[in-house]
Scaffold this active site. Structure first.
Site, PDB file in Angstrom:
ATOM      1  N   THR A 186     -41.573  83.349  -4.368  1.00 23.55           N
ATOM      2  CA  THR A 186     -41.756  84.282  -3.263  1.00 23.55           C
ATOM      3  C   THR A 186     -40.463  84.309  -2.463  1.00 23.55           C
ATOM      4  O   THR A 186     -39.822  83.264  -2.299  1.00 23.55           O
ATOM      5  CB  THR A 186     -42.978  83.886  -2.399  1.00 23.55           C
ATOM      6  OG1 THR A 186     -42.928  84.579  -1.160  1.00 23.55           O
ATOM      7  CG2 THR A 186     -43.024  82.402  -2.108  1.00 23.55           C
ATOM      8  N   GLU A 333     -48.563  81.894  -1.474  1.00 25.96           N
ATOM      9  CA  GLU A 333     -48.829  80.465  -1.345  1.00 25.96           C
ATOM     10  C   GLU A 333     -50.309  80.131  -1.522  1.00 25.96           C
ATOM     11  O   GLU A 333     -50.671  78.964  -1.695  1.00 25.96           O
ATOM     12  CB  GLU A 333     -48.393  79.979   0.060  1.00 25.96           C
ATOM     13  CG  GLU A 333     -46.900  79.906   0.279  1.00 25.96           C
ATOM     14  CD  GLU A 333     -46.261  81.250   0.641  1.00 25.96           C
ATOM     15  OE1 GLU A 333     -46.925  82.290   0.474  1.00 25.96           O
ATOM     16  OE2 GLU A 333     -45.094  81.251   1.063  1.00 25.96           O
ATOM     17  N   LYS A 443     -41.574  90.738  21.317  1.00 27.95           N
ATOM     18  CA  LYS A 443     -41.755  90.151  22.647  1.00 27.95           C
ATOM     19  C   LYS A 443     -40.957  90.979  23.649  1.00 27.95           C
ATOM     20  O   LYS A 443     -39.743  90.983  23.646  1.00 27.95           O
ATOM     21  CB  LYS A 443     -41.276  88.699  22.651  1.00 27.95           C
ATOM     22  CG  LYS A 443     -42.286  87.775  21.983  1.00 27.95           C
ATOM     23  CD  LYS A 443     -41.664  86.514  21.455  1.00 27.95           C
ATOM     24  CE  LYS A 443     -42.254  86.206  20.101  1.00 27.95           C
ATOM     25  NZ  LYS A 443     -41.280  85.767  19.106  1.00 27.95           N
ATOM     26  N   TRP A 448     -46.437  90.195  24.400  1.00 25.21           N
ATOM     27  CA  TRP A 448     -46.388  90.363  22.944  1.00 25.21           C
ATOM     28  C   TRP A 448     -46.943  91.733  22.561  1.00 25.21           C
ATOM     29  O   TRP A 448     -48.009  92.126  23.034  1.00 25.21           O
ATOM     30  CB  TRP A 448     -47.255  89.294  22.262  1.00 25.21           C
ATOM     31  CG  TRP A 448     -46.627  87.932  22.243  1.00 25.21           C
ATOM     32  CD1 TRP A 448     -45.738  87.439  23.159  1.00 25.21           C
ATOM     33  CD2 TRP A 448     -46.850  86.912  21.273  1.00 25.21           C
ATOM     34  NE1 TRP A 448     -45.398  86.158  22.811  1.00 25.21           N
ATOM     35  CE2 TRP A 448     -46.052  85.810  21.670  1.00 25.21           C
ATOM     36  CE3 TRP A 448     -47.608  86.809  20.129  1.00 25.21           C
ATOM     37  CZ2 TRP A 448     -46.030  84.625  20.941  1.00 25.21           C
ATOM     38  CZ3 TRP A 448     -47.583  85.626  19.411  1.00 25.21           C
ATOM     39  CH2 TRP A 448     -46.787  84.544  19.811  1.00 25.21           C
TER      40      TRP A 448
HETATM   41  P1  AMP Z   1     -46.919  87.751  -0.205  1.00 28.52           P
HETATM   42  O1  AMP Z   1     -46.731  86.295  -0.267  1.00 28.52           O
HETATM   43  O2  AMP Z   1     -45.734  88.531  -0.611  1.00 28.52           O
HETATM   44  O3  AMP Z   1     -48.155  88.172  -0.919  1.00 28.52           O
HETATM   45  O4  AMP Z   1     -47.122  88.111   1.326  1.00 28.52           O
HETATM   46  C1  AMP Z   1     -48.134  87.527   2.091  1.00 28.52           C
HETATM   47  C2  AMP Z   1     -48.113  88.122   3.460  1.00 28.52           C
HETATM   48  O5  AMP Z   1     -48.517  89.499   3.412  1.00 28.52           O
HETATM   49  C3  AMP Z   1     -49.071  87.477   4.415  1.00 28.52           C
HETATM   50  O6  AMP Z   1     -48.577  86.276   4.951  1.00 28.52           O
HETATM   51  C4  AMP Z   1     -49.248  88.579   5.456  1.00 28.52           C
HETATM   52  O7  AMP Z   1     -48.175  88.600   6.370  1.00 28.52           O
HETATM   53  C5  AMP Z   1     -49.195  89.841   4.617  1.00 28.52           C
HETATM   54  N1  AMP Z   1     -50.558  90.312   4.316  1.00 28.52           N
HETATM   55  C6  AMP Z   1     -51.251  90.153   3.186  1.00 28.52           C
HETATM   56  N2  AMP Z   1     -52.464  90.744   3.273  1.00 28.52           N
HETATM   57  C7  AMP Z   1     -52.542  91.274   4.513  1.00 28.52           C
HETATM   58  C8  AMP Z   1     -53.541  91.985   5.253  1.00 28.52           C
HETATM   59  N3  AMP Z   1     -54.719  92.317   4.724  1.00 28.52           N
HETATM   60  N4  AMP Z   1     -53.253  92.343   6.533  1.00 28.52           N
HETATM   61  C9  AMP Z   1     -52.067  92.032   7.102  1.00 28.52           C
HETATM   62  N5  AMP Z   1     -51.087  91.367   6.458  1.00 28.52           N
HETATM   63  C10 AMP Z   1     -51.314  90.982   5.194  1.00 28.52           C
END
Ligand code: AMP
Length: 547
Positions: A186, A333, A443, A448
């Site tokens: 990632t 993760e 911010k 926020w």
């Molecule tokens: P990845 O590891 O590339 O799959 O990215 C994971 C990240 O995507 C998470 O930590 C969130 O920040 C974002 N994410 C995944 N699903 C959602 C969701 N349903 N709503 C908002 N953010 C999301």
């Protein structure tokens, strides 16, 4: 291999291993179809045999227990075969992200120490660039739909030829369930990509929980054994959310689209009668804005959206085409499943509008998942729908660490909780709502502002196609929100930043946004930059607009 001899009365110590998923799937799906574009159509029992042949073929190449096999392919039936054969033989499948830069891709292959890589013909130019830098790869197998290809890269064999030459039966052992099964990388905002890795036990438990989550809870589009599945999240990204394992266990018809091309996807959805998919908002946005989509009946199609927040405007646009859409949440993760937007049984009488408000939420924790929102000191905050902090979680399938990176792992796991880096609150009903990434939250003047809330609000404007919000430095307020947006074709050149500001102001007067959150700057662009997994690239946007 020698089969274990059991003493009378000695029970079978059942390991949670991927082999058992396939064993169930082959009973349910035996004569069911698996389709790859308009190129291949075969049955589960063919897949089963090819999984055995692949294991024999890889063994002949020298792959043994613990060895890492990289796969660089579009979503295909061959990828599905690798999802099973590689871990089932005790090796580790490394799903390679072809959207990374060549240097990053080579880094991930070297870091995971891949010994064999399987490479789709379309990536031969990429392979030619990186081959000289690969330190551990001993054999390279070409994946091609039509035989061998001319290339300057060194190729040691071709996938179909390898399967043909291999024996049709392989004795898959009962592995220790804690054997590593998969690894992938990632990308963070800075530094090298980070490896996350999962065991057989984790993938099996994830598959079962995914099955309950998408099949049993009340939501707008449940996944059942009579569905037809097509992934729209690349298989290199978090095991395509683990759904290929679930689909196989259920024995459903599976359709693999290869390279994502809108017209091909729509043709497959209609022609193969696809009923269940999952993707990031970008992909569904690309489809619903495709003029052909408007003429088609997509009312049988259920789509789970994750990887980024699902804007309500996009959910409405998809619903207008008949698509049943809802949101889920997870990360690389976390294997990935953490939550899904389902209704509780006490909510079934809600009107459609209220239901949609729930279907776009981050959702309720999946079975066995525990979540908390904590403050900066790690103290748990109340689930009151207001208290906002970092979302932390526990589940049986979270990566144990960043691969070979103890320093970054210390940041990931703290106080026995995996720290998501996402800002969220949990309401009294237990629904999680992500409001931002920790590093994306704006911010301004000590307050926020959620970039996700603002994106949602701006994209509800009828002229807006997509919106991304970032914080930019401001000498007076610390930071101010800035909106980057694309317009729908028919509105291009007809809407100004002042119009947008007027609209957001009006929304603010209606209580939808605090006054300090109203952005002053609106940047109209043709396309919003994307990350290596297709999400909005806020790091790039900040670079572009920080000054
Ligand atoms: P990845 O590891 O590339 O799959 O990215 C994971 C990240 O995507 C998470 O930590 C969130 O920040 C974002 N994410 C995944 N699903 C959602 C969701 N349903 N709503 C908002 N953010 C999301």
């Amino acid at each position: 291999m020698e089969a274990k001899i059991y003493k009378p009365g000695e029970s079978y110590d059942y390991p949670l291993i991927i082999k058992k998923i396939l064993a169930t799937g082959i009973i349910y799906g035996q004569n069911q179809e698996i389709v790859y574009r308009d190129k291949v159509r075969y049955r589960y029992h063919d897949m089963y045999e090819r999984v055995h042949r692949l294991a024999n073929g890889l063994t002949a190449l020298g792959v043994g227990k613990g060895d890492v096999v990289g796969v660089l392919d579009f979503d295909s039936h061959r990828y599905l075969e690798c999802f099973f054969a590689v871990p089932m033989m005790g090796a580790v499948i490394h799903t390679l992200n072809w959207r990374l830069s060549p240097a990053q891709l080579a880094y991930t292959i070297n870091h995971a120490e891949d010994s064999v890589i399987l490479v789709n013909q379309d990536f031969l130019p990429l392979l030619e660039v990186i081959q000289g830098n690969l330190k551990t790869v001993k054999k390279i197998i070409l994946i091609s739909d039509d035989g061998r290809k001319e290339t300057k890269a060194r190729i040691d064999g071709e996938y179909e030829e390898m399967l043909q030459a291999a024996h049709a039966s392989y004795d898959f052992a009962d592995l220790d369930e804690n054997t590593r099964a998969s690894i992938f990388y990632t990308t963070g905002t800075t530094g090298d990509p980070k490896g996350v890795h999962f065991t057989h036990r984790q993938l099996v438990l994830h598959t079962l929980a995914m099955g309950v989550n998408v099949g049993s809870y009340e939501t707008t589009g449940r996944f059942r054994s009579n569905d037809v599945y097509m992934p729209l999240t690349p298989m290199f990204h978090v095991h395509a959310w683990g759904v290929p394992y679930l689909a196989t266990m259920l024995g459903v018809k599976q359709v693999y689209p290869g390279r994502y091309e809108p017209e091909v996807l729509l043709k497959l959805i209609l022609g193969e009668k696809v009923t269940f998919s999952h993707c990031i908002p970008t992909i569904i946005h690309m489809l619903v804005t495709n003029p052909i989509a408007k003429k088609l009946d997509l009312s049988k199609w259920k789509v789970v959206i994750g990887g980024a927040a699902l804007p309500k405007s996009l959910a409405i646009a998809a619903r207008e085409l008949g698509i049943q859409i809802y949101s889920a949440y997870g990360m690389s993760e976390t294997c990935p499943l953490i939550s899904g937007a389902s209704l509780k049984s006490t909510m079934l009488n809600l009107d459609e509008e209220k239901k949609l408000d729930i279907f776009v939420k981050t959702g309720l924790p999946a079975p066995l998942v525990e979540v908390q929102v904590v403050d900066a000191s790690g103290k748990a905050l109340p689930s009151d729908g207001r208290s906002t902090g970092e979302l932390v979680m526990r589940a049986p399938w979270l990566t144990e660490s960043y691969y070979k990176d103890p320093e970054k792992s210390k940041d990931l796991w703290r106080d026995g909780w995996l720290h998501s880096g996402d800002v969220a609150y949990i309401d009294e009903q237990g629904y999680v709502q992500i409001t931002d990434r920790l590093k994306d939250v704006i911010k301004t003047g000590g307050e926020w502002v959620s970039s996700i809330d603002l994106e949602n609000l701006v994209s509800m404007h009828p002229a807006v196609s997509e919106a991304a919000v970032i914080g930019v430095p401001d000498s007076k307020w610390g930071e101010r929100p800035l909106v980057v947006l694309t317009l729908r074709t028919e509105f291009k050149g007809k809407v100004t930043g002042d119009d947008m500001k007027e609209y957001v102001k009006k929304m603010s007067e209606q209580g939808k946004l605090p006054k300090y959150g109203i952005p002053d700057r609106y940047e109209f662009v043709d396309a919003i930059p994307r990350t290596s997994v297709g999400k909005i690239n806020k790091v790039e946007l900040r670079k572009l607009y920080a000054e």
